[in-house]
Motif scaffolding. Structure first.
Motif, PDB file in Angstrom:
ATOM      1  N   VAL A 197      -3.469   1.649  18.112  1.00  0.00           N
ATOM      2  CA  VAL A 197      -4.541   1.525  17.115  1.00  0.00           C
ATOM      3  C   VAL A 197      -4.551   0.265  16.492  1.00  0.00           C
ATOM      4  N   SER A 198      -5.760  -0.137  15.806  1.00  0.00           N
ATOM      5  CA  SER A 198      -6.199  -1.067  15.310  1.00  0.00           C
ATOM      6  C   SER A 198      -6.260  -1.022  13.891  1.00  0.00           C
ATOM      7  N   ILE A 199      -5.377  -1.432  12.801  1.00  0.00           N
ATOM      8  CA  ILE A 199      -5.575  -1.526  11.538  1.00  0.00           C
ATOM      9  C   ILE A 199      -6.698  -2.523  11.132  1.00  0.00           C
ATOM     10  N   LEU A 200      -7.507  -1.872  10.471  1.00  0.00           N
ATOM     11  CA  LEU A 200      -8.657  -2.592   9.969  1.00  0.00           C
ATOM     12  C   LEU A 200      -8.611  -2.963   8.340  1.00  0.00           C
ATOM     13  N   ASP A 201      -8.046  -1.836   7.759  1.00  0.00           N
ATOM     14  CA  ASP A 201      -7.775  -2.118   6.176  1.00  0.00           C
ATOM     15  C   ASP A 201      -6.854  -1.273   5.636  1.00  0.00           C
ATOM     16  N   ALA A 202      -6.261  -1.625   4.489  1.00  0.00           N
ATOM     17  CA  ALA A 202      -5.626  -0.732   3.734  1.00  0.00           C
ATOM     18  C   ALA A 202      -5.673  -0.895   2.244  1.00  0.00           C
ATOM     19  N   GLN A 203      -5.584   0.026   1.544  1.00  0.00           N
ATOM     20  CA  GLN A 203      -5.763  -0.142  -0.081  1.00  0.00           C
ATOM     21  C   GLN A 203      -5.029   1.177  -0.795  1.00  0.00           C
ATOM     22  N   PHE A 228       3.872  -2.406  -7.955  1.00  0.00           N
ATOM     23  CA  PHE A 228       4.565  -1.717  -6.982  1.00  0.00           C
ATOM     24  C   PHE A 228       5.000  -0.147  -7.488  1.00  0.00           C
ATOM     25  N   GLY A 229       4.219   0.256  -8.544  1.00  0.00           N
ATOM     26  CA  GLY A 229       4.740   1.523  -9.134  1.00  0.00           C
ATOM     27  C   GLY A 229       3.785   2.739  -8.524  1.00  0.00           C
ATOM     28  N   GLN A 230       3.541   3.533  -9.500  1.00  0.00           N
ATOM     29  CA  GLN A 230       2.878   4.689  -8.985  1.00  0.00           C
ATOM     30  C   GLN A 230       1.466   4.606  -8.872  1.00  0.00           C
ATOM     31  N   VAL A 231       1.014   5.463  -7.600  1.00  0.00           N
ATOM     32  CA  VAL A 231      -0.231   5.247  -7.294  1.00  0.00           C
ATOM     33  C   VAL A 231      -0.909   6.604  -7.098  1.00  0.00           C
ATOM     34  N   VAL A 232      -2.644   6.536  -7.453  1.00  0.00           N
ATOM     35  CA  VAL A 232      -3.163   7.779  -7.493  1.00  0.00           C
ATOM     36  C   VAL A 232      -4.091   8.135  -6.319  1.00  0.00           C
ATOM     37  N   ASP A 233      -4.092   7.164  -5.463  1.00  0.00           N
ATOM     38  CA  ASP A 233      -4.915   7.301  -4.277  1.00  0.00           C
ATOM     39  C   ASP A 233      -4.634   6.158  -3.344  1.00  0.00           C
ATOM     40  N   GLY A 234      -5.169   6.272  -2.137  1.00  0.00           N
ATOM     41  CA  GLY A 234      -5.027   5.110  -1.052  1.00  0.00           C
ATOM     42  C   GLY A 234      -5.465   5.473   0.301  1.00  0.00           C
ATOM     43  N   VAL A 263       0.734  -1.210  -0.262  1.00  0.00           N
ATOM     44  CA  VAL A 263       0.123   0.037  -0.117  1.00  0.00           C
ATOM     45  C   VAL A 263       0.922   1.209  -0.178  1.00  0.00           C
ATOM     46  N   ALA A 264       1.198   1.775  -1.125  1.00  0.00           N
ATOM     47  CA  ALA A 264       1.961   2.940  -1.320  1.00  0.00           C
ATOM     48  C   ALA A 264       3.192   2.859  -0.818  1.00  0.00           C
ATOM     49  N   GLY A 265       4.117   1.895  -0.658  1.00  0.00           N
ATOM     50  CA  GLY A 265       5.313   1.979   0.012  1.00  0.00           C
ATOM     51  C   GLY A 265       5.290   1.257   1.491  1.00  0.00           C
ATOM     52  N   LEU A 266       4.142   0.884   1.711  1.00  0.00           N
ATOM     53  CA  LEU A 266       3.910   0.376   3.050  1.00  0.00           C
ATOM     54  C   LEU A 266       3.439  -1.223   3.044  1.00  0.00           C
ATOM     55  N   TRP A 267       3.641  -2.104   3.871  1.00  0.00           N
ATOM     56  CA  TRP A 267       3.122  -3.444   3.964  1.00  0.00           C
ATOM     57  C   TRP A 267       1.969  -3.655   5.114  1.00  0.00           C
ATOM     58  N   MET A 268       0.974  -4.106   4.586  1.00  0.00           N
ATOM     59  CA  MET A 268      -0.319  -4.706   5.215  1.00  0.00           C
ATOM     60  C   MET A 268       0.022  -5.742   6.236  1.00  0.00           C
ATOM     61  N   ASN A 269       0.695  -5.628   7.267  1.00  0.00           N
ATOM     62  CA  ASN A 269       0.872  -6.903   8.313  1.00  0.00           C
ATOM     63  C   ASN A 269       0.776  -6.450   9.687  1.00  0.00           C
ATOM     64  N   ASP A 270       1.459  -7.168  10.514  1.00  0.00           N
ATOM     65  CA  ASP A 270       1.401  -6.810  11.994  1.00  0.00           C
ATOM     66  C   ASP A 270       2.260  -5.564  12.323  1.00  0.00           C
ATOM     67  N   ASP A 271       3.013  -5.272  11.609  1.00  0.00           N
ATOM     68  CA  ASP A 271       3.930  -4.241  11.742  1.00  0.00           C
ATOM     69  C   ASP A 271       3.488  -3.002  11.219  1.00  0.00           C
TER      70      ASP A 271
END
Length: 659
Positions: free
Chosen positions: A502-508, A517-523, A439-447
């Motif tokens: 905090v509790s992470i619920l979702d990320a996109q 893994f390239g350019q993003v326009v939103d998130g 997700v825009a340079g971040l990984w959706m995991n426990d960290d």
């Protein structure tokens, strides 16, 4: 049997002079023999740990050199290469260093360090200068480097981890062959299945370079003229021919530069291009494609003595301690890599993954040639050094990913929109290992909370969201900042040391093109947490956030934008149609009172707490955009512990969205 007599020339066309080793040592330099029992009455030399060192006055050195001591003459000749040499008063000699004897020139207000090395050639030893250095001196071409051939041959024969039996060739390559006339661009179908290819890592610079485009594609597949290649490319071809490598991958001529789809598709394969390459050639010393890395012009090494035989060849080389590539001191967490003396390629963002991904890397620095592979590292000088490719395994954990981001974020990009694409090769490798959502340079995991806790490095001043090519990146991402960042919470495992508030619920994230893994326009990141209302108060070196109605409780804020060593502050923008952000950056005003929210993110018993500073987004209710961070260490926590609990007790946990 008498001791050998050593002959040398102080200039290639000068008559040889003889250094006798069968007489008493020079009373000034002791003939540079650190094994001598130094006369205690001299008081010049002393043993310090594994080093023998002593100081000689410049006056005594000149007098001894005039009296025909060859060793004193060598030392004096080394000093003559130092700027403002006449202002120095003494030289301190130190032996036992890995880089060879050290000369430290001293004055009342300054000092300059040099090393003197045996260049090698046919001479196996020379006085106190063992045959450890074979660095090519200035003005000597490195086209037929015995070092490169030796390291490659050893790697092929002995290194199991460097063997890749899966032959994967890029879409296009430059076919070299044995002669210059045969060069042309070939497609994968035309390549030999067992052929090896090299990849070039280089700086484009400001010059107009040769590019593959739709209007010259057919012509370049027929022939690529030698004279059409810029100097850096010619050097790479020369290296390939000397190492018997038939194919070469260069980004500008193996990717269609005027075709967006082809560029995105090939950029997404960058990890495979450099990982599968038989060898990667890094033109570290070149700032531009018209520069030569085989005959670099900025060499800081100087020949101070030549052999005394019939043919004068370089014998002794002097210069400052090596500082490029392996030998460069790694910048600290808080310091900018740009403040160090490094080669041009080490400043470029695209080149970062090109130094981490290859299984074999041949680096041409402005000082020497260096080698890295999965099992060994080395350099012309023979000194042991940490291999940069040791980072190849560092993409396996979130903490290691953040370390890579810290180093990468300090580097420069011509287009800020490449902030994420230039890391896509490393992201591809991490994804293959873990499969986490990117997700825009971040990984959706426990960290993920620790990944949100990035901080702007104040050494890099840039006006973040004013640039249109970067303003599409969500504000919660480190990639939304056009400058260096660091992650204070990456040092520890969250499970062992950190409290997650905090509790992470979702990320996109929404992609612009085909590269995941390239350019993003939103998130967005959707989470549950507690918000405390506050006010940004301007003034001083940094703005503060007042967390109470009377603002008597204040904490320092690190904003996400700096320009010319001055911080910027966010002001609310009411024009949703004209701006991507719900705020704009401006220079601070002492009377300004800017409403914000503080989100308590993480807590650590050693490092303190981390808060994100947010503003309301115009995109909807409970939607927020990041503008800075607050980091409370133990001292800050002690000062605020009486007030913070009451604030958090009245704050209600709710679901919110970061964009």
């Amino acid at each position: 049997m008498s001791a050998p007599r050593l002959k040398l020339r102080l200039r290639p066309d000068a008559a040889p002079i003889e250094l006798r080793q069968d007489g008493p040592p020079c009373s000034v330099c002791l003939s540079l023999d650190c094994s001598n029992d130094f006369p205690p009455e001299e008081g010049r030399m002393e043993k310090v740990d594994d080093f023998t060192q002593g100081t000689i006055s410049l006056r005594d050195l000149r007098k001894s050199a005039a009296g025909r001591c060859g060793y004193c003459t060598i030392i004096l000749r080394s000093g003559c290469l130092v700027d403002a040499f006449d202002t120095y008063e003494a030289v301190e000699l130190s032996f036992g260093h890995e880089e060879g004897p050290e000369l430290r020139w001293l004055s009342a207000s300054n000092q300059h360090t040099q090393h003197v090395w045996l260049h090698g050639g046919q001479v196996s030893s020379f006085g106190p200068f063992p045959k450890t250095y074979s660095v090519s001196p200035p003005n000597m071409a490195r086209t037929n480097s015995a070092f490169a051939k030796q390291m490659l041959d050893r790697c092929e024969k002995e290194h199991d981890r460097c063997i890749d039996n899966e032959a994967v060739m890029p879409t296009r390559l430059l076919f070299i062959g044995e002669g210059q006339e045969a060069m042309r661009i070939v497609d994968r179908s035309e390549m030999a299945r067992t052929g090896h290819y090299a990849a070039l890592s280089h700086c484009w610079g400001q010059s107009r370079t040769l590019k593959l485009q739709r209007d010259n594609e057919v012509f370049m597949k027929t022939a690529v003229a030698w004279n059409s290649l810029p100097t850096t490319y010619k050097d790479a071809v020369t290296v390939c021919q000397s190492l018997k490598i038939d194919y070469l991958w260069i980004d500008s001529i193996c990717i269609l530069q005027d075709d967006v789809e082809d560029w995105e598709r090939e950029a997404s394969k960058m990890a495979d291009v450099y990982e599968k390459a038989f060898l990667t050639i890094a033109a570290n010393s070149c700032a531009d494609t018209n520069d030569s890395f085989l005959t670099p012009s900025r060499r800081c090494l100087h020949v101070i003595a030549w052999t005394g035989g019939e043919r004068a060849e370089p014998l002794l080389v002097a210069g400052p301690p090596l500082s490029r590539g392996h030998h460069r001191t790694k910048p600290s967490l808080w310091a900018s890599a740009r403040s160090f003396s490094i080669d041009p390629l080490e400043t470029r963002a695209w080149a970062f993954q090109e130094s981490v991904l290859p299984r074999r890397l041949l680096r041409f620095t402005s000082e020497e040639i260096q080698w890295s592979c999965a099992e060994a590292h080395g350099c012309e000088c023979g000194s042991r050094a940490q291999s940069l490719t040791a980072q190849k395994d560092n993409t396996y954990t979130t903490k290691d990913w953040l370390s890579l981001v810290e180093t990468y974020s300090e580097r420069q990009l011509t287009y800020s929109s490449d902030r994420l694409p230039a890391m896509s090769g490393l992201a591809t490798r991490y994804y293959k290992r873990h499969g986490d959502n990117y997700v825009a340079g971040l990984w959706m995991n426990d960290d993920m909370a620790s990944q949100l806790a990035w901080c702007m490095g104040t050494e890099h001043k840039s006006e973040r969201s004013q640039r249109e090519d970067i303003s599409l990146i969500p504000t919660f991402s480190w990639a939304a900042v056009d400058g260096g960042v660091f992650f204070p919470m990456k040092l520890w495992s969250m499970k062992d040391f950190c409290v997650n508030f905090v509790s992470i619920l979702d990320a996109q994230s929404t992609l612009r093109g085909q590269n995941r893994f390239g350019q993003v326009v939103d998130g967005f990141v959707r989470l549950r947490g507690r918000l405390i209302p506050g006010t940004v108060l301007c003034g001083g070196d940094f703005p503060c956030v007042g967390l109470t109605e009377a603002q008597e409780l204040r904490v320092k804020m690190i904003p996400d934008a700096f320009v010319d060593e001055k911080y910027l502050v966010p002001t609310v923008s009411q024009n949703k149609e004209q701006r991507r952000r719900s705020f704009r950056w401006t220079t601070f005003v002492n009377e300004a009172r800017i409403p914000v929210w503080c989100l308590r993110l993480l807590g650590d018993f050693l490092l303190g707490d981390v808060y994100l500073v947010l503003v309301d987004s115009l995109r909807g209710p409970h939607v927020y955009e990041r503008v800075g961070s607050v980091h409370l260490d133990q001292i800050d926590a002690e000062a605020t512990k009486q007030s913070l609990p009451s604030l958090w007790n009245v704050a209600t946990e709710k679901e919110l969205i970061l964009v």
